[in-house]
Design a protein around this motif. Structure first.
Motif, short mmCIF file in Angstrom:
data_model
loop_
_atom_site.label_atom_id
_atom_site.label_comp_id
_atom_site.label_asym_id
_atom_site.label_seq_id
_atom_site.Cartn_x
_atom_site.Cartn_y
_atom_site.Cartn_z
N LEU A 101 9.23 -20.28 30.10
CA LEU A 101 10.65 -20.17 29.81
C LEU A 101 11.14 -18.73 29.81
O LEU A 101 12.33 -18.48 30.00
CB LEU A 101 10.98 -20.83 28.47
N ARG A 102 10.24 -17.79 29.59
CA ARG A 102 10.62 -16.38 29.67
C ARG A 102 10.84 -16.02 31.13
O ARG A 102 10.02 -16.33 31.99
CB ARG A 102 9.54 -15.49 29.09
N ARG A 103 11.92 -15.35 31.41
CA ARG A 103 12.25 -15.03 32.80
C ARG A 103 11.50 -13.81 33.32
O ARG A 103 11.32 -13.65 34.50
CB ARG A 103 13.76 -14.79 32.92
N ARG A 104 11.10 -12.93 32.42
CA ARG A 104 10.41 -11.72 32.88
C ARG A 104 8.90 -11.93 32.76
O ARG A 104 8.44 -12.81 32.07
CB ARG A 104 10.85 -10.51 32.08
N GLY A 105 8.19 -11.09 33.43
CA GLY A 105 6.73 -11.19 33.36
C GLY A 105 6.12 -11.22 34.75
O GLY A 105 6.81 -11.41 35.75
N LEU A 106 4.83 -11.03 34.77
CA LEU A 106 4.11 -11.02 36.04
C LEU A 106 4.01 -12.43 36.61
O LEU A 106 3.97 -13.41 35.88
CB LEU A 106 2.70 -10.47 35.83
N VAL A 107 3.95 -12.50 37.92
CA VAL A 107 3.84 -13.79 38.59
C VAL A 107 2.52 -14.47 38.21
O VAL A 107 2.49 -15.68 37.97
CB VAL A 107 3.95 -13.61 40.12
N ILE A 108 1.46 -13.69 38.11
CA ILE A 108 0.16 -14.28 37.79
C ILE A 108 0.17 -14.90 36.40
O ILE A 108 -0.46 -15.94 36.16
CB ILE A 108 -0.98 -13.24 37.93
N VAL A 109 0.91 -14.30 35.47
CA VAL A 109 1.01 -14.85 34.12
C VAL A 109 1.74 -16.19 34.16
O VAL A 109 1.35 -17.15 33.50
CB VAL A 109 1.71 -13.86 33.16
N ARG A 110 2.79 -16.28 34.97
CA ARG A 110 3.53 -17.54 35.09
C ARG A 110 2.67 -18.61 35.77
O ARG A 110 2.70 -19.77 35.39
CB ARG A 110 4.83 -17.30 35.84
N VAL A 111 1.88 -18.22 36.74
CA VAL A 111 0.97 -19.16 37.41
C VAL A 111 -0.08 -19.66 36.42
O VAL A 111 -0.37 -20.87 36.36
CB VAL A 111 0.32 -18.51 38.64
N LEU A 112 -0.65 -18.74 35.64
CA LEU A 112 -1.64 -19.15 34.64
C LEU A 112 -1.03 -20.05 33.57
O LEU A 112 -1.67 -20.98 33.10
CB LEU A 112 -2.27 -17.91 33.99
N ALA A 113 0.22 -19.78 33.19
CA ALA A 113 0.89 -20.62 32.21
C ALA A 113 1.10 -22.03 32.76
O ALA A 113 0.91 -23.03 32.05
CB ALA A 113 2.22 -20.01 31.78
N ALA A 114 1.48 -22.13 34.03
CA ALA A 114 1.64 -23.45 34.65
C ALA A 114 0.29 -24.17 34.73
O ALA A 114 0.20 -25.37 34.47
CB ALA A 114 2.26 -23.31 36.04
N LEU A 115 -0.75 -23.43 35.08
CA LEU A 115 -2.10 -24.00 35.12
C LEU A 115 -2.52 -24.46 33.74
O LEU A 115 -3.12 -25.54 33.58
CB LEU A 115 -3.08 -22.96 35.67
N LEU A 116 -2.20 -23.67 32.72
CA LEU A 116 -2.51 -24.03 31.34
C LEU A 116 -1.83 -25.34 30.95
O LEU A 116 -2.46 -26.21 30.34
CB LEU A 116 -2.09 -22.91 30.38
N MET A 117 -0.58 -25.49 31.32
CA MET A 117 0.13 -26.73 30.98
C MET A 117 -0.53 -27.93 31.65
O MET A 117 -0.74 -28.97 31.01
CB MET A 117 1.60 -26.64 31.40
N GLY A 118 -0.86 -27.80 32.92
CA GLY A 118 -1.50 -28.91 33.62
C GLY A 118 -2.86 -29.26 33.04
O GLY A 118 -3.18 -30.44 32.83
N LEU A 119 -3.66 -28.24 32.75
CA LEU A 119 -4.97 -28.48 32.16
C LEU A 119 -4.86 -29.08 30.77
O LEU A 119 -5.64 -29.96 30.39
CB LEU A 119 -5.77 -27.18 32.11
N ALA A 120 -3.89 -28.62 29.99
CA ALA A 120 -3.72 -29.14 28.64
C ALA A 120 -3.32 -30.62 28.67
O ALA A 120 -3.81 -31.43 27.88
CB ALA A 120 -2.67 -28.34 27.89
N LEU A 121 -2.47 -30.97 29.60
CA LEU A 121 -2.10 -32.38 29.73
C LEU A 121 -3.28 -33.21 30.23
O LEU A 121 -3.47 -34.35 29.78
CB LEU A 121 -0.88 -32.52 30.64
N ALA A 122 -4.09 -32.64 31.12
CA ALA A 122 -5.29 -33.35 31.56
C ALA A 122 -6.28 -33.50 30.42
O ALA A 122 -6.94 -34.54 30.28
CB ALA A 122 -5.94 -32.60 32.73
N TRP A 123 -6.38 -32.49 29.55
CA TRP A 123 -7.24 -32.55 28.38
C TRP A 123 -6.79 -33.68 27.47
O TRP A 123 -7.61 -34.47 26.99
CB TRP A 123 -7.19 -31.20 27.66
N THR A 124 -5.48 -33.78 27.26
CA THR A 124 -4.95 -34.87 26.42
C THR A 124 -5.29 -36.23 27.02
O THR A 124 -5.73 -37.13 26.31
CB THR A 124 -3.43 -34.73 26.26
N ALA A 125 -5.10 -36.35 28.33
CA ALA A 125 -5.37 -37.63 28.97
C ALA A 125 -6.85 -37.99 28.91
O ALA A 125 -7.21 -39.12 28.60
CB ALA A 125 -4.90 -37.59 30.43
#
Length: 173
Positions: A101-125
């Motif tokens: 949700l933060r607009r600033r930041g490195l692209v790699i950080v945003r990619v890792l955050a998206a990866l984190l969300m996907g992995l966390a949802l897979a962990w829940t499942a």
């Protein structure tokens, strides 16, 4: 926060290696690592709440992964284990969303955050859907490693700034 996430990642990877007959740490050291991890995660969560930093407070929940880890040989009451089983990955998903949700930041950080969300949802499942235990532990370990990388963001930013300043100096060129 780095200590809590690194300790939890280490315990999770040790669990995963235990299924192939090897361990990264000696069994006597596991409870000590779990206690240090839980204390570091608790301190980071408290610091995040007091500092009004939602991301740190949510990600610091990883300290409690160690308390429900099979490697620690701690037996939690069933309702507490179920709550932690759901709370930890959902906290990771919320932390990843707050970084995105933060607009600033490195692209790699945003990619890792998206990866984190996907992995966390897979962990829940995988926690609630019957899958092989090895698959669950792999998802758990990879999620924790991504969290460690994201929690190292200030250190990586410092290294990047030092390297940029060094490169721009006349002595290097």
């Amino acid at each position: 926060m780095i200590l809590g996430t690194a300790g939890a990642s280490f315990l999770s990877i040790d669990n995963l290696l235990g299924f192939i007959g090897t361990h990264a740490i000696h069994a006597a050291a596991v409870p000590m690592v779990a206690v240090i991890t839980a204390l570091a995660g608790s301190a980071a969560a408290l610091g995040g709440v007091l500092g009004r930093d939602l991301t740190r407070a949510l990600v610091a929940v990883v300290g409690f992964v160690a308390t429900r880890s099979p490697a620690t040989s701690l037996h939690l009451p069933y309702p507490v284990a179920i709550v932690l089983q759901a709370l930890v990955p959902l906290a990771f998903a919320a932390a990843g969303a707050s970084v995105l949700l933060r607009r600033r930041g490195l692209v790699i950080v945003r990619v890792l955050a998206a990866l984190l969300m996907g992995l966390a949802l897979a962990w829940t499942a995988t926690a609630f859907v019957p899958v092989a235990l090895a698959a669950f532990l792999i998802v758990q370990a990879v999620t924790l490693l991504v969290v460690v990388i994201l929690s190292l963001r200030p250190v990586l930013r410092l290294i990047f700034d030092v390297a940029r300043d060094l490169w721009s100096s006349a002595d290097v060129r």
